[in-house]
Enzyme design. Sequence first.
Site, PDB file in Angstrom:
ATOM      1  CG  ASP A 149     -13.080  -8.966   1.563  1.00 39.43           C
ATOM      2  OD1 ASP A 149     -12.546  -8.197   0.871  1.00 39.43           O
ATOM      3  OD2 ASP A 149     -12.683  -9.130   2.808  1.00 39.43           O
TER       4      ASP A 149
ATOM      5  CG  ASN B  96      -0.502  -7.113  -1.440  1.00 39.51           C
ATOM      6  OD1 ASN B  96      -1.216  -7.541  -2.247  1.00 39.51           O
ATOM      7  ND2 ASN B  96      -1.212  -6.956  -0.307  1.00 39.51           N
TER       8      ASN B  96
ATOM      9  CG  HIS C  37     -10.006  -5.852   0.434  1.00 43.14           C
ATOM     10  ND1 HIS C  37     -10.374  -6.954   1.229  1.00 43.14           N
ATOM     11  CD2 HIS C  37      -8.625  -5.314   0.849  1.00 43.14           C
ATOM     12  CE1 HIS C  37      -9.268  -7.314   2.037  1.00 43.14           C
ATOM     13  NE2 HIS C  37      -8.220  -6.453   1.647  1.00 43.14           N
TER      14      HIS C  37
ATOM     15  CD  GLU D 256      -2.922  -1.293   2.443  1.00 41.23           C
ATOM     16  OE1 GLU D 256      -2.622  -0.483   3.175  1.00 41.23           O
ATOM     17  OE2 GLU D 256      -3.825  -2.105   2.635  1.00 41.23           O
TER      18      GLU D 256
ATOM     19  CD  GLU E  93      -4.827  -8.066   1.647  1.00 38.31           C
ATOM     20  OE1 GLU E  93      -5.617  -7.363   2.128  1.00 38.31           O
ATOM     21  OE2 GLU E  93      -3.568  -7.722   1.663  1.00 38.31           O
TER      22      GLU E  93
HETATM   23  C1  XIL Z   1      -6.334  -6.357   7.989  1.00 36.98           C
HETATM   24  C2  XIL Z   1      -6.598  -7.572   8.953  1.00 36.98           C
HETATM   25  O1  XIL Z   1      -7.742  -8.163   8.278  1.00 36.98           O
HETATM   26  C3  XIL Z   1      -7.340  -7.120  10.440  1.00 36.98           C
HETATM   27  O2  XIL Z   1      -7.477  -8.174  11.152  1.00 36.98           O
HETATM   28  C4  XIL Z   1      -6.304  -5.970  10.943  1.00 36.98           C
HETATM   29  O3  XIL Z   1      -7.097  -5.636  12.102  1.00 36.98           O
HETATM   30  C5  XIL Z   1      -6.237  -4.848   9.910  1.00 36.98           C
HETATM   31  O4  XIL Z   1      -5.523  -5.446   8.866  1.00 36.98           O
HETATM   32  N1  XIL Z   1      -4.849  -4.556   3.566  1.00 36.98           N
HETATM   33  C6  XIL Z   1      -3.893  -5.483   3.902  1.00 36.98           C
HETATM   34  C7  XIL Z   1      -4.276  -6.358   5.249  1.00 36.98           C
HETATM   35  O5  XIL Z   1      -2.826  -5.695   3.429  1.00 36.98           O
HETATM   36  O6  XIL Z   1      -3.007  -6.578   5.809  1.00 36.98           O
HETATM   37  C8  XIL Z   1      -5.263  -5.906   6.039  1.00 36.98           C
HETATM   38  O7  XIL Z   1      -5.678  -6.831   7.149  1.00 36.98           O
HETATM   39  C9  XIL Z   1      -6.584  -5.470   5.299  1.00 36.98           C
HETATM   40  C10 XIL Z   1      -6.278  -4.532   4.154  1.00 36.98           C
END
Ligand code: XIL
Length: 411
Positions: A271, A203, A239, A161, A269
Site C-alpha cells: 500500500d 516476511n 508498506h 517480522e 502487503e
Molecule cells: C495488520 C492488519 O491489517 C490490521 O487489521 C491488524 O489490526 C494489525 O495487523 N504487517 C503484517 C500484517 O504482517 O499482518 C499487518 O496487518 C500489517 C503489518
Amino acid sequence: MTRIFPLLLATTTLLLATSSTAQSNREHPSTGLHSLFVAAGKLYFGTATETNNLDDPTYQNILSNPLEFGQQTPENSQKWGLIQPNPGDFAFNNSDLITDLSKSYNHLLRCHTLTWHSQLPPFVSASSWTPDTLRQLLTTHITAVVSHFGSACYAWDVVNEALNENGTLRSSVFLDVLGEEYIALSFNIAAGAAPPETKLYYNDFNLETSPQKQTAAVELVKSLQAQGVKIDGVGLQAHFTVGQTPSLESLTATLRRFTDLGVDVAWTELDVAHEDVENSSELAVEQQAEDYVAAVRACIEVERCVGVTVWQFTDKYSWVPGTFPGKGDACLWTADYQRKSAYWAVKGFLEGWVARMNMTGALVGGNGTGIKTVTGSKGTFVGVTSGTGRLVGSVSVGLISSCVWLALKMI
Ligand code: XIL
C-alpha cells in the site's frame, strides 16, 4: 484532393474505431490488474481480505472479478491470537470462510502467519516458558494450523517480522526464550506439516528502505539455507509512503538481492499511504500513482518475483488510518469504490507492457499481415505487421490526428 480523400477517410474511420474501443474498454473492461499481470508473466495480482468484508456486495463484486484479482491473503484470521486464542482451543471458523472464499473465486491463498511477535494471545506472550515447553508449543501450534489448511495454502508466511531496523533480531517471547533457533525451528515444523509444494516464506517490512535490515534478512536466508532449512521465498511487505517509495532501480536491486540467493520474492502487503491525508495535493495523487507503478514494474522486471498482494484494495477497509493517525488513502480504490489515478496508472502501465511484449512477440515470429492497435501508458499506437508478423512500423494515434488536421487545413 482526389488522392488524399481515401487516405483521410481511412484514417478518420480508424481514429473513430480506436477511440470508441478505448472508451468501451473503460466501461466494459476486458482486462484488469490480475489478467494483465498474468499476461506479463507473473503468477498473481492479489489482495488482503477478511471476513468482515463478506457482507459488502460492492466489495465482493470487485474481489471476485477474475480480471482484477487472482490471489488473496487473510488479513487477520490466521494469526495466533485469533486461531488459537487459548491453549488447545483452535478457532478455524473465520479462516475457513476465507479459504472457502478463495476456492470459490478461484484465487490462490497466501497464508499468514505462523510465528510473529504481534497479535499473540496472552497465554503465549505472558506465560513463562522454558526452551523445551516453548519448542513444544511452537510444534503444536504450527503443526495443527498448517495441517488444517493443507494444500489450500499456496504459501505460508512462516516467520514474520523477526528483525529490527538496525538488523538485530527483534525481542519477542520466541527470541527471548529460544534465541535465534526459533526461526529455523518454525520453518522445520512448517515443512514437516505442509505438502511439499507449499512455499515457505520469511516476511518482513522496510526491507526495501532500511539497508541494515535488508542485509540482515539476506544473511538470515543464507543462514537458513546453510542449515538445510526449506525456505522458498522472501515476502517484502511494501508498506510505502507517497514520495518516499524507493525508485524503480532501488526496488529491483532489493528484489534481486534475494532472488540471487535462489528464492522467490513477492510484494506481500503493498500500500502507498499519503503522509498527511488532510493536506494531500494533486501532485501527491500523481506521485502515489508513480509509486504504485514502480512497485508493480519492479516485480515484473525481476523474474522470480511471483506476484503482488495489496493490503486491501479499498480505503474503506485499509489498516493505515487506524494504525498511523493522519496517514491514509493508501489503496487503489477509494472508500466508495472509485478507481483512483494509481489504479489507472498501474493498469495503463501493464497494458503498455503487455502490448510491447506482444509486439516483440510479433517481431520474433508471429504471423499475418495486418494492422494492430495497442493502447499503453503513452497513448494508442497503430502498427503494421508484415506477412511473417514482423512489425514494420508503428505510429501514435495522436500523430495521425495531427496529420489529418494539417491535411484538412491544406485542402
Ligand atoms: C495488520 C492488519 O491489517 C490490521 O487489521 C491488524 O489490526 C494489525 O495487523 N504487517 C503484517 C500484517 O504482517 O499482518 C499487518 O496487518 C500489517 C503489518
